[in-house]
Write an enzyme that holds these catalytic residues in place. Structure first.
Site, PDB file in Angstrom:
ATOM      1  N   CYS A  54       0.863  -1.178   0.000  1.00  0.00           N
ATOM      2  CA  CYS A  54       0.000   0.000   0.000  1.00  0.00           C
ATOM      3  C   CYS A  54       0.903   1.231   0.000  1.00  0.00           C
ATOM      4  O   CYS A  54       2.088   1.146   0.276  1.00  0.00           O
ATOM      5  CB  CYS A  54      -0.866   0.034   1.246  1.00  0.00           C
ATOM      6  SG  CYS A  54      -1.760  -1.495   1.512  1.00  0.00           S
TER       7      CYS A  54
ATOM      8  N   ARG B 264       1.759   1.269  -5.932  1.00  0.00           N
ATOM      9  CA  ARG B 264       1.913   0.331  -4.820  1.00  0.00           C
ATOM     10  C   ARG B 264       0.623  -0.405  -4.474  1.00  0.00           C
ATOM     11  O   ARG B 264       0.625  -1.360  -3.704  1.00  0.00           O
ATOM     12  CB  ARG B 264       2.410   1.071  -3.573  1.00  0.00           C
ATOM     13  CG  ARG B 264       3.714   1.792  -3.773  1.00  0.00           C
ATOM     14  CD  ARG B 264       4.068   2.555  -2.529  1.00  0.00           C
ATOM     15  NE  ARG B 264       4.344   1.649  -1.434  1.00  0.00           N
ATOM     16  CZ  ARG B 264       5.529   1.165  -1.138  1.00  0.00           C
ATOM     17  NH1 ARG B 264       6.566   1.516  -1.862  1.00  0.00           N
ATOM     18  NH2 ARG B 264       5.696   0.351  -0.135  1.00  0.00           N
TER      19      ARG B 264
ATOM     20  N   TRP C 121      -3.787  -1.916  -1.280  1.00  0.00           N
ATOM     21  CA  TRP C 121      -3.743  -3.212  -1.974  1.00  0.00           C
ATOM     22  C   TRP C 121      -4.220  -4.207  -0.930  1.00  0.00           C
ATOM     23  O   TRP C 121      -3.524  -4.473   0.047  1.00  0.00           O
ATOM     24  CB  TRP C 121      -2.311  -3.498  -2.408  1.00  0.00           C
ATOM     25  CG  TRP C 121      -2.149  -4.728  -3.234  1.00  0.00           C
ATOM     26  CD1 TRP C 121      -2.285  -4.835  -4.587  1.00  0.00           C
ATOM     27  CD2 TRP C 121      -1.790  -6.040  -2.778  1.00  0.00           C
ATOM     28  NE1 TRP C 121      -2.044  -6.129  -4.984  1.00  0.00           N
ATOM     29  CE2 TRP C 121      -1.736  -6.888  -3.901  1.00  0.00           C
ATOM     30  CE3 TRP C 121      -1.522  -6.592  -1.519  1.00  0.00           C
ATOM     31  CZ2 TRP C 121      -1.421  -8.241  -3.802  1.00  0.00           C
ATOM     32  CZ3 TRP C 121      -1.204  -7.934  -1.430  1.00  0.00           C
ATOM     33  CH2 TRP C 121      -1.156  -8.741  -2.571  1.00  0.00           C
TER      34      TRP C 121
ATOM     35  N   ASN D  22       0.409   0.112   6.205  1.00  0.00           N
ATOM     36  CA  ASN D  22       0.867  -0.758   5.127  1.00  0.00           C
ATOM     37  C   ASN D  22       1.511  -1.968   5.790  1.00  0.00           C
ATOM     38  O   ASN D  22       2.376  -1.811   6.644  1.00  0.00           O
ATOM     39  CB  ASN D  22       1.893   0.008   4.271  1.00  0.00           C
ATOM     40  CG  ASN D  22       2.596  -0.881   3.267  1.00  0.00           C
ATOM     41  OD1 ASN D  22       2.116  -1.959   2.946  1.00  0.00           O
ATOM     42  ND2 ASN D  22       3.739  -0.422   2.781  1.00  0.00           N
ATOM     43  N   GLY D  23       1.078  -3.176   5.429  1.00  0.00           N
ATOM     44  CA  GLY D  23       1.653  -4.378   6.040  1.00  0.00           C
ATOM     45  C   GLY D  23       0.564  -5.309   6.510  1.00  0.00           C
ATOM     46  O   GLY D  23      -0.596  -5.189   6.106  1.00  0.00           O
TER      47      GLY D  23
ATOM     48  N   GLU E 112      10.597 -14.523 -18.690  1.00  0.00           N
ATOM     49  CA  GLU E 112      10.251 -13.119 -18.459  1.00  0.00           C
ATOM     50  C   GLU E 112       9.174 -12.667 -19.455  1.00  0.00           C
ATOM     51  O   GLU E 112       8.249 -11.937 -19.094  1.00  0.00           O
ATOM     52  CB  GLU E 112      11.524 -12.263 -18.570  1.00  0.00           C
ATOM     53  CG  GLU E 112      11.351 -10.773 -18.436  1.00  0.00           C
ATOM     54  CD  GLU E 112      10.731 -10.303 -17.115  1.00  0.00           C
ATOM     55  OE1 GLU E 112      10.520 -11.114 -16.196  1.00  0.00           O
ATOM     56  OE2 GLU E 112      10.419  -9.102 -17.025  1.00  0.00           O
TER      57      GLU E 112
ATOM     58  N   LYS F  36       5.569 -11.201 -18.335  1.00  0.00           N
ATOM     59  CA  LYS F  36       5.087  -9.870 -18.765  1.00  0.00           C
ATOM     60  C   LYS F  36       3.685  -9.988 -19.358  1.00  0.00           C
ATOM     61  O   LYS F  36       2.804  -9.203 -19.045  1.00  0.00           O
ATOM     62  CB  LYS F  36       6.013  -9.231 -19.814  1.00  0.00           C
ATOM     63  CG  LYS F  36       7.321  -8.666 -19.330  1.00  0.00           C
ATOM     64  CD  LYS F  36       7.226  -7.427 -18.489  1.00  0.00           C
ATOM     65  CE  LYS F  36       7.079  -7.767 -17.030  1.00  0.00           C
ATOM     66  NZ  LYS F  36       8.238  -7.995 -16.259  1.00  0.00           N
TER      67      LYS F  36
ATOM     68  N   GLU G 101       1.010 -10.835 -16.654  1.00  0.00           N
ATOM     69  CA  GLU G 101       0.755  -9.740 -15.723  1.00  0.00           C
ATOM     70  C   GLU G 101      -0.176  -8.678 -16.275  1.00  0.00           C
ATOM     71  O   GLU G 101      -1.038  -8.193 -15.572  1.00  0.00           O
ATOM     72  CB  GLU G 101       2.076  -9.016 -15.422  1.00  0.00           C
ATOM     73  CG  GLU G 101       2.961  -9.662 -14.434  1.00  0.00           C
ATOM     74  CD  GLU G 101       4.196  -8.795 -14.210  1.00  0.00           C
ATOM     75  OE1 GLU G 101       4.993  -8.634 -15.151  1.00  0.00           O
ATOM     76  OE2 GLU G 101       4.360  -8.284 -13.103  1.00  0.00           O
TER      77      GLU G 101
ATOM     78  N   HIS H 107       8.801 -32.759 -24.140  1.00  0.00           N
ATOM     79  CA  HIS H 107       8.554 -33.559 -22.932  1.00  0.00           C
ATOM     80  C   HIS H 107       7.199 -33.243 -22.309  1.00  0.00           C
ATOM     81  O   HIS H 107       6.981 -33.537 -21.141  1.00  0.00           O
ATOM     82  CB  HIS H 107       9.686 -33.340 -21.922  1.00  0.00           C
ATOM     83  CG  HIS H 107      11.019 -33.797 -22.438  1.00  0.00           C
ATOM     84  ND1 HIS H 107      11.337 -35.111 -22.606  1.00  0.00           N
ATOM     85  CD2 HIS H 107      12.100 -33.098 -22.864  1.00  0.00           C
ATOM     86  CE1 HIS H 107      12.563 -35.223 -23.095  1.00  0.00           C
ATOM     87  NE2 HIS H 107      13.046 -33.989 -23.261  1.00  0.00           N
TER      88      HIS H 107
ATOM     89  N   LYS I 118       3.297  -2.840  -6.989  1.00  0.00           N
ATOM     90  CA  LYS I 118       4.677  -2.671  -7.421  1.00  0.00           C
ATOM     91  C   LYS I 118       5.669  -3.222  -6.412  1.00  0.00           C
ATOM     92  O   LYS I 118       6.708  -3.746  -6.767  1.00  0.00           O
ATOM     93  CB  LYS I 118       4.927  -1.183  -7.658  1.00  0.00           C
ATOM     94  CG  LYS I 118       6.283  -0.859  -8.226  1.00  0.00           C
ATOM     95  CD  LYS I 118       6.378  -1.284  -9.667  1.00  0.00           C
ATOM     96  CE  LYS I 118       7.763  -1.131 -10.238  1.00  0.00           C
ATOM     97  NZ  LYS I 118       7.965  -2.013 -11.388  1.00  0.00           N
TER      98      LYS I 118
HETATM   99  C1  F6R Z   1       7.122  -8.375 -12.549  1.00  0.00           C
HETATM  100  C2  F6R Z   1       7.382  -7.752 -11.282  1.00  0.00           C
HETATM  101  C3  F6R Z   1       7.515  -8.610 -10.072  1.00  0.00           C
HETATM  102  C4  F6R Z   1       8.754  -8.186  -9.281  1.00  0.00           C
HETATM  103  C5  F6R Z   1       8.825  -8.954  -7.951  1.00  0.00           C
HETATM  104  C6  F6R Z   1      10.079  -8.608  -7.187  1.00  0.00           C
HETATM  105  O1  F6R Z   1       6.969  -7.442 -13.573  1.00  0.00           O
HETATM  106  O2  F6R Z   1       7.498  -6.566 -11.193  1.00  0.00           O
HETATM  107  O3  F6R Z   1       7.573  -9.958 -10.415  1.00  0.00           O
HETATM  108  O4  F6R Z   1       9.877  -8.429 -10.065  1.00  0.00           O
HETATM  109  O5  F6R Z   1       7.709  -8.652  -7.181  1.00  0.00           O
HETATM  110  O6  F6R Z   1      10.128  -7.250  -6.905  1.00  0.00           O
HETATM  111  P1  F6R Z   1      11.487  -6.515  -6.536  1.00  0.00           P
HETATM  112  O7  F6R Z   1      12.370  -6.594  -7.720  1.00  0.00           O
HETATM  113  O8  F6R Z   1      11.067  -5.107  -6.217  1.00  0.00           O
HETATM  114  O9  F6R Z   1      12.065  -7.228  -5.351  1.00  0.00           O
END
Ligand code: F6R
Length: 624
Positions: free
Chosen positions: A2, A27, A80, A106-107, A497, A501, A504, A520, A619
């Site tokens: 959050c 966030r 969040w 937040n938490g 990756e 992407k 997400e 496989h 984020k």
């Molecule tokens: C994907 C993404 C997440 C972060 C993950 C780790 O696009 O953003 O998978 O990579 O939550 O976050 P950090 O790098 O901030 O530890």
């Protein structure tokens, strides 16, 4: 997860809080709220709305937004959800039953059920399903018992709470006072040049417009922020804590979209410039035309790094994918054994860590709870912890023994793009410098790779020029329900990756595999409906990848291939090809990931989705 903001001063607080919440919306964005404490009002003014901050903004009356020139305290929150669905009732700030205390959090308070039962026994009632309202009423209970001393009440409540928190709390009786605290969730306090205004934020972005003087709270610290006074910080045993006021250096232009429709595409296009920043002063061309790599972290801990026989990389999500590339780089260039672990698994499975091991923690935000916990475990076992982090001054940057910032600037789009290429660049510099020091790579290899690394930003520009073409080719794929991403060697983590992407931001199911694994199992999924992205750049396994493609072609799968510029063969098999300039095998991910990012972006935009704030995501994942 959050975002928290706070303001104490004589400007109109509501617009400052709202602007700050917009900047922290990455966030969390399922509901938002603010509480104001003004002299002219006999109770807190509370505004909350479900959904984005713009919904909240629309319900705040103009006279509240324009109120000026009187001391006011305000706190705000963008949520969040952890406990309780996204709704106005569950949105923060939460008001205590007495109406005298208001709090944002937040938490997660893990023992909230037990605390709630105790409060119910004392006659407290609750309006929401949140753990935060429990914490708010717990503060209220001590506040009523201790003669209305807010700081003491917060300390008393936090001594009973188990879990993670960043909080900001106000008391109705004093509109010049905010108390805030943190444990395992970040909190920053900004102080104006004239010491007559204070700002609170989950990170420094909401305050850089007003001040660059900040205090980063440490775990289990409670700060008393009061107009006309110096900030005072105490520990949970009430002893006074020492702290530094730091200068924060954030570029405000990085917080705007700069003419792009979304942060994500702006950040994709930022990458050449970001990598130049990341390498500046680190990959150095000497007067004689040769290259050297200067990393102060490596210099200061050289003996320990050279002695390491075992490296463990811990990270989550995209950063974990960067870690998989780091493993290949370090093993190839330094001949040191590397394991890559999901931080969330590592922390709970009693891993074997020796004193001479090096644990590399990779994180964009520097606040990921699982990665932070993995670091703590590594430190307890005596390993050297090396951080690769973007968030300057973040919890992971501070917890690591040493490390390297990736310096790509704030990443606002929830889907990570420029942080990934920044992380891979740092891992490449680290592997090269260490391999050079160890003598496990030749001088020629070192020079050639350093030179090629400096060419990557230019080559990235060439890949980015294909944005319109990728946009066009993405159209038929917006209706797909599943995608497969296949790659080998350095391109295997890029396949993972690419799939992440797409999942997400477009909500299309996608999986990444090493290309040879297809036969496989995953090949059973292939039919005329299934798009398959092949990362098929030139390297020693090129012919084998072509065989994999033919297997897909004969099952009528639709192939999108990322190929090396000038490739003649694959366009005969694939429905669509995207060319990237030729580069050294170890550097290919820095180019091949760009089409993955652009493809996911265009598919999501064409589906009409919010690419910068995809559903259910945040984020910065500061809870387990
Ligand atoms: C994907 C993404 C997440 C972060 C993950 C780790 O696009 O953003 O998978 O990579 O939550 O976050 P950090 O790098 O901030 O530890």
């Amino acid at each position: 997860m959050c975002g928290i903001v706070g303001y104490l001063g004589s400007q109109s607080a509501a617009p400052i809080l709202i602007k700050g919440l917009h900047q922290l919306e990455y966030r969390g964005y399922d509901s938002a709220g603010i509480a104001l404490n003004c002299e002219s009002e006999s109770s807190f003014q509370l505004f909350k709305a479900k959904g984005k901050v713009s919904n909240l903004e629309s319900i705040i009356p103009d006279e509240v937004k324009m109120r000026d020139n009187m001391p006011v305290a305000g706190i705000g929150h963008t949520r969040w959800a952890t406990h309780g669905e996204p709704s106005t009732a569950n949105a923060h700030p939460h008001l205590s039953m007495s109406g005298e205390v208001v709090l944002v959090h937040n938490g997660i308070i893990e023992n909230y059920k037990e605390l709630k039962d105790q409060l119910i026994d004392r006659g407290y009632t609750f309006q929401s399903q949140t753990d935060t309202e429990v914490l708010c009423n717990l503060v209220d209970l001590y506040y009523q018992q201790n003669g209305k001393n807010l700081r003491l009440a917060v300390v008393q409540a936090l001594n009973k709470a188990i879990g993670a928190y960043a909080i900001a709390v106000m008391e109705q009786k004093d509109n010049q006072h905010i108390v805030c605290a943190r444990k395992a969730s970040p909190l920053v306090i900004g102080i104006s040049e004239g010491n007559d205004e204070f700002f609170i934020g989950s990170d420094a972005t909401p305050m850089v417009e007003y001040t660059h003087k900040v205090i980063y709270l440490d775990d289990e610290q409670v700060a008393d922020v009061r107009l006309g006074h110096e900030v005072e910080i105490v520990n949970l045993d009430q002893s006074l804590a020492e702290f530094d006021v730091k200068e924060v250096d954030l570029d405000i232009t990085a917080l705007t979209k700069g003419g792009f429709p979304h942060f994500m595409i702006k950040e994709i296009f930022d990458q050449p410039h970001c990598l130049e920043n990341c390498m500046r002063g680190r990959v150095v061309r000497l007067d004689d035309g040769t290259y050297d790599i200067k990393l102060s972290a490596l210099h200061n801990f050289k003996a320990k790094l050279i002695r390491a026989r075992h490296v463990i990389i811990v990270a989550c999500g995209t950063s974990w994918h960067a870690g998989l590339i780091g493993k290949q780089l370090i093993e190839e260039m330094c001949r040191i054994r590397v394991e890559v672990e999901y931080a969330s698994e590592f922390r709970y499975r009693n891993p074997v860590i020796e004193k001479d091991d090096v644990v590399i923690a990779i994180s964009q935000s520097g606040e990921t709870a699982d990665t932070l916990a993995a670091i703590q475990l590594a430190k307890e076992k005596g390993a050297l912890v090396f951080g690769i982090v973007n968030g300057v001054g973040s919890s992971i940057a501070r917890a690591a023994d040493t490390g390297i910032y990736i310096h790509v600037g704030p990443e606002i789009g929830v889907a990570s793009t420029k942080a990934f290429t920044g992380q891979v660049t740092v891992l490449t510099m680290l592997a090269l410098a260490l391999g050079h020091a160890l003598g496990t790579i030749s001088e020629e290899y070192f020079q050639q790779t350093c030179h090629e690394l400096t060419q990557i930003p230019l080559k990235m520009e060439k890949v980015l020029q294909q944005n319109d073409a990728i946009c066009l080719l993405s159209t038929p794929f917006t209706f797909a329900r599943n995608f497969l991403y296949l790659g080998r060697g350095y391109n295997y983590p890029v396949a993972l990756e690419g799939a992440l992407k797409l999942k997400e931001i477009s909500y299309i199911h996608a999986e990444g595999y090493p290309a040879a694994e297809m036969k496989h199992g995953p090949i059973a999924l292939v039919d005329a409906e299934m798009p398959i992205v092949f990362l098929a750049t030139h390297h020693e396994l090129y012919q084998k990848i072509i065989s994999n493609m033919q297997e897909v072609q004969s099952r009528k799968g639709r192939i999108i291939a990322v190929v090396t510029e000038g490739d003649q063969e694959i366009s005969k098999i694939a429905q669509a090809t995207i060319e990237i300039p030729a580069t050294l095998n170890a550097l290919v991910p820095l180019l091949s990931v760009l089409p993955m990012q652009m493809l996911a972006y265009h598919v999501a935009v064409k589906k009409g989705l919010n690419v910068d704030m995809p559903r259910n995501l945040a984020k910065s994942v500061t809870v387990e």
